[in-house]
Design a protein around this motif. Structure first.
Motif, mmCIF file in Angstrom:
data_model
loop_
_atom_site.group_PDB
_atom_site.id
_atom_site.type_symbol
_atom_site.label_atom_id
_atom_site.label_comp_id
_atom_site.label_asym_id
_atom_site.label_seq_id
_atom_site.Cartn_x
_atom_site.Cartn_y
_atom_site.Cartn_z
ATOM 1 N N LEU A 56 3.845 -16.194 1.549
ATOM 2 C CA LEU A 56 2.721 -15.348 1.199
ATOM 3 C C LEU A 56 3.237 -14.045 0.614
ATOM 4 O O LEU A 56 4.326 -13.593 0.954
ATOM 5 C CB LEU A 56 1.865 -15.047 2.441
ATOM 6 N N GLU A 57 2.420 -13.444 -0.249
ATOM 7 C CA GLU A 57 2.802 -12.171 -0.865
ATOM 8 C C GLU A 57 2.150 -11.023 -0.112
ATOM 9 O O GLU A 57 0.981 -11.095 0.265
ATOM 10 C CB GLU A 57 2.359 -12.144 -2.328
ATOM 11 N N ILE A 58 2.920 -9.958 0.116
ATOM 12 C CA ILE A 58 2.386 -8.765 0.769
ATOM 13 C C ILE A 58 1.528 -8.023 -0.250
ATOM 14 O O ILE A 58 2.010 -7.652 -1.315
ATOM 15 C CB ILE A 58 3.520 -7.855 1.293
ATOM 16 N N THR A 59 0.241 -7.806 0.087
ATOM 17 C CA THR A 59 -0.654 -7.102 -0.833
ATOM 18 C C THR A 59 -0.753 -5.627 -0.506
ATOM 19 O O THR A 59 -1.086 -4.832 -1.370
ATOM 20 C CB THR A 59 -2.061 -7.717 -0.808
ATOM 21 N N TYR A 60 -0.485 -5.258 0.752
ATOM 22 C CA TYR A 60 -0.491 -3.838 1.091
ATOM 23 C C TYR A 60 0.380 -3.574 2.308
ATOM 24 O O TYR A 60 0.303 -4.295 3.300
ATOM 25 C CB TYR A 60 -1.905 -3.326 1.393
ATOM 26 N N THR A 61 1.201 -2.549 2.220
ATOM 27 C CA THR A 61 1.945 -2.037 3.370
ATOM 28 C C THR A 61 2.323 -0.592 3.084
ATOM 29 O O THR A 61 2.496 -0.205 1.931
ATOM 30 C CB THR A 61 3.194 -2.890 3.671
ATOM 31 N N GLU A 62 2.406 0.188 4.140
ATOM 32 C CA GLU A 62 2.819 1.582 3.998
ATOM 33 C C GLU A 62 4.288 1.626 3.608
ATOM 34 O O GLU A 62 5.061 0.756 4.012
ATOM 35 C CB GLU A 62 2.641 2.332 5.331
ATOM 36 N N PRO A 63 4.699 2.642 2.845
ATOM 37 C CA PRO A 63 6.136 2.749 2.556
ATOM 38 C C PRO A 63 6.893 3.064 3.842
ATOM 39 O O PRO A 63 6.428 3.842 4.668
ATOM 40 C CB PRO A 63 6.230 3.908 1.569
ATOM 41 N N GLY A 64 8.039 2.418 4.031
ATOM 42 C CA GLY A 64 8.851 2.666 5.219
ATOM 43 C C GLY A 64 9.705 3.898 5.007
ATOM 44 O O GLY A 64 10.272 4.110 3.939
ATOM 45 N N LEU A 65 9.802 4.718 6.024
ATOM 46 C CA LEU A 65 10.605 5.932 5.934
ATOM 47 C C LEU A 65 12.005 5.655 6.455
ATOM 48 O O LEU A 65 12.166 5.025 7.492
ATOM 49 C CB LEU A 65 9.963 7.057 6.754
ATOM 50 N N GLN A 66 13.000 6.138 5.733
ATOM 51 C CA GLN A 66 14.388 5.943 6.141
ATOM 52 C C GLN A 66 14.611 6.648 7.479
ATOM 53 O O GLN A 66 14.256 7.812 7.643
ATOM 54 C CB GLN A 66 15.337 6.514 5.078
ATOM 55 N N GLY A 67 15.181 5.947 8.433
ATOM 56 C CA GLY A 67 15.487 6.536 9.726
ATOM 57 C C GLY A 67 14.336 6.487 10.713
ATOM 58 O O GLY A 67 14.489 6.875 11.861
ATOM 59 N N PRO A 82 3.031 -2.756 10.034
ATOM 60 C CA PRO A 82 2.031 -3.755 9.665
ATOM 61 C C PRO A 82 1.986 -3.948 8.144
ATOM 62 O O PRO A 82 2.189 -3.001 7.388
ATOM 63 C CB PRO A 82 0.725 -3.165 10.185
ATOM 64 N N ALA A 83 1.740 -5.200 7.749
ATOM 65 C CA ALA A 83 1.592 -5.515 6.324
ATOM 66 C C ALA A 83 0.472 -6.535 6.177
ATOM 67 O O ALA A 83 0.361 -7.465 6.976
ATOM 68 C CB ALA A 83 2.891 -6.076 5.762
ATOM 69 N N THR A 84 -0.351 -6.368 5.154
ATOM 70 C CA THR A 84 -1.428 -7.313 4.878
ATOM 71 C C THR A 84 -0.946 -8.274 3.795
ATOM 72 O O THR A 84 -0.446 -7.843 2.756
ATOM 73 C CB THR A 84 -2.692 -6.577 4.408
ATOM 74 N N VAL A 85 -1.091 -9.589 4.050
ATOM 75 C CA VAL A 85 -0.673 -10.593 3.070
ATOM 76 C C VAL A 85 -1.885 -11.022 2.244
ATOM 77 O O VAL A 85 -3.017 -10.631 2.528
ATOM 78 C CB VAL A 85 -0.003 -11.808 3.759
ATOM 79 N N GLU A 86 -1.664 -11.839 1.226
ATOM 80 C CA GLU A 86 -2.710 -12.178 0.251
ATOM 81 C C GLU A 86 -3.909 -12.901 0.838
ATOM 82 O O GLU A 86 -4.970 -12.932 0.222
ATOM 83 C CB GLU A 86 -2.112 -12.971 -0.917
ATOM 84 N N THR A 87 -3.803 -13.474 2.039
ATOM 85 C CA THR A 87 -4.949 -14.125 2.669
ATOM 86 C C THR A 87 -5.799 -13.140 3.461
ATOM 87 O O THR A 87 -6.835 -13.506 3.983
ATOM 88 C CB THR A 87 -4.483 -15.246 3.617
ATOM 89 N N GLY A 88 -5.320 -11.881 3.582
ATOM 90 C CA GLY A 88 -6.040 -10.875 4.355
ATOM 91 C C GLY A 88 -5.531 -10.754 5.779
ATOM 92 O O GLY A 88 -5.997 -9.916 6.542
ATOM 93 N N TYR A 89 -4.580 -11.574 6.153
ATOM 94 C CA TYR A 89 -4.013 -11.569 7.509
ATOM 95 C C TYR A 89 -2.968 -10.471 7.620
ATOM 96 O O TYR A 89 -2.229 -10.203 6.681
ATOM 97 C CB TYR A 89 -3.397 -12.946 7.793
ATOM 98 N N GLU A 90 -2.908 -9.819 8.783
ATOM 99 C CA GLU A 90 -1.939 -8.737 8.984
ATOM 100 C C GLU A 90 -0.794 -9.227 9.865
ATOM 101 O O GLU A 90 -1.025 -9.803 10.931
ATOM 102 C CB GLU A 90 -2.620 -7.534 9.631
ATOM 103 N N ILE A 91 0.438 -9.009 9.399
ATOM 104 C CA ILE A 91 1.636 -9.396 10.147
ATOM 105 C C ILE A 91 2.532 -8.172 10.312
ATOM 106 O O ILE A 91 2.326 -7.159 9.645
ATOM 107 C CB ILE A 91 2.417 -10.535 9.437
ATOM 108 N N GLN A 92 3.516 -8.276 11.182
ATOM 109 C CA GLN A 92 4.513 -7.232 11.357
ATOM 110 C C GLN A 92 5.748 -7.607 10.538
ATOM 111 O O GLN A 92 6.248 -8.725 10.641
ATOM 112 C CB GLN A 92 4.902 -7.092 12.839
#
Length: 186
Positions: free
Chosen positions: A131-142, A151-161
């Motif tokens: 599945l393709e990630i459609t939205y996730t916050e940018p990760g901060l270094q450190g 959390p990331a939302t994939v193309e089906t609308g499901y949220e995974i870690q």
């Protein structure tokens, strides 16, 4: 009617009007007394698991479950539409019948559907899907306050870690049984 000698893993039994799949079975012959069959059964609709013991030679009602290959077409708002790959007939399943599988269904994805007397029971998905990630916050270094996942939302609308370094647009492999992130797809 079949007997307990016909019980094998994957066989579906009809007990009190409900369908139960044999997950495990064991023929036991104690030193004293008669032989018996110990089984672990899973309800094909609800997923509930129970243990049940039968005397050897007892009659059981084995049901014929037809597993056929289908292609997921679309969700029409009222149900999920699948096409039989052999005769191109379409089948609509409700959201309750599809269950958690809806989190991993993409259009034109092949699936296996178990049918009993022409009625769909459940969907067998592959062990993992891409599945393709459609939205996730940018990760901060450190930033390790969240144990290295976000959390990331994939193309089906499901949220995974997913790990912090993944970005929107990345294709990932997801376990369909648990919903866990398994890795990036190249």
């Amino acid at each position: 009617m079949a007997s307990t000698a016909d019980i094998k893993n994957g066989v579906v039994l009809s007990i009190d009007g409900q369908l139960w799949s044999v997950v495990e079975f064991q023929h036991v012959k104690p030193g004293k007394g008669g032989a018996f069959v110990r089984t672990k059964l899973k309800n094909v609709v609800t997923g509930k698991v129970v243990d049940r013991t039968y005397n050897a030679g007892a009659k059981v009602d084995i049901q014929n479950i037809d597993r056929r290959d289908f292609t997921y077409l679309y969700n029409d708002g009222e149900g999920f539409v699948f096409m039989d790959q052999t005769d191109y007939d379409q089948l609509t399943m409700s959201a309750e019948q599809v269950g958690d599988a809806k989190n991993f269904l993409l259009e034109n994805q092949p699936v296996t559907i178990a049918l009993h007397d022409g009625n769909p029971l459940y969907i067998d998905l592959p062990a993992s899907v891409i599945l393709e990630i459609t939205y996730t916050e940018p990760g901060l270094q450190g930033d390790r306050s969240s144990a290295g996942t976000k959390p990331a939302t994939v193309e089906t609308g499901y949220e995974i870690q997913v790990p912090l370094f993944l970005e929107t647009g990345t294709k990932v492999k997801v376990d369909t049984r648990t919903g866990d992130y398994l890795g990036r797809e190249k």
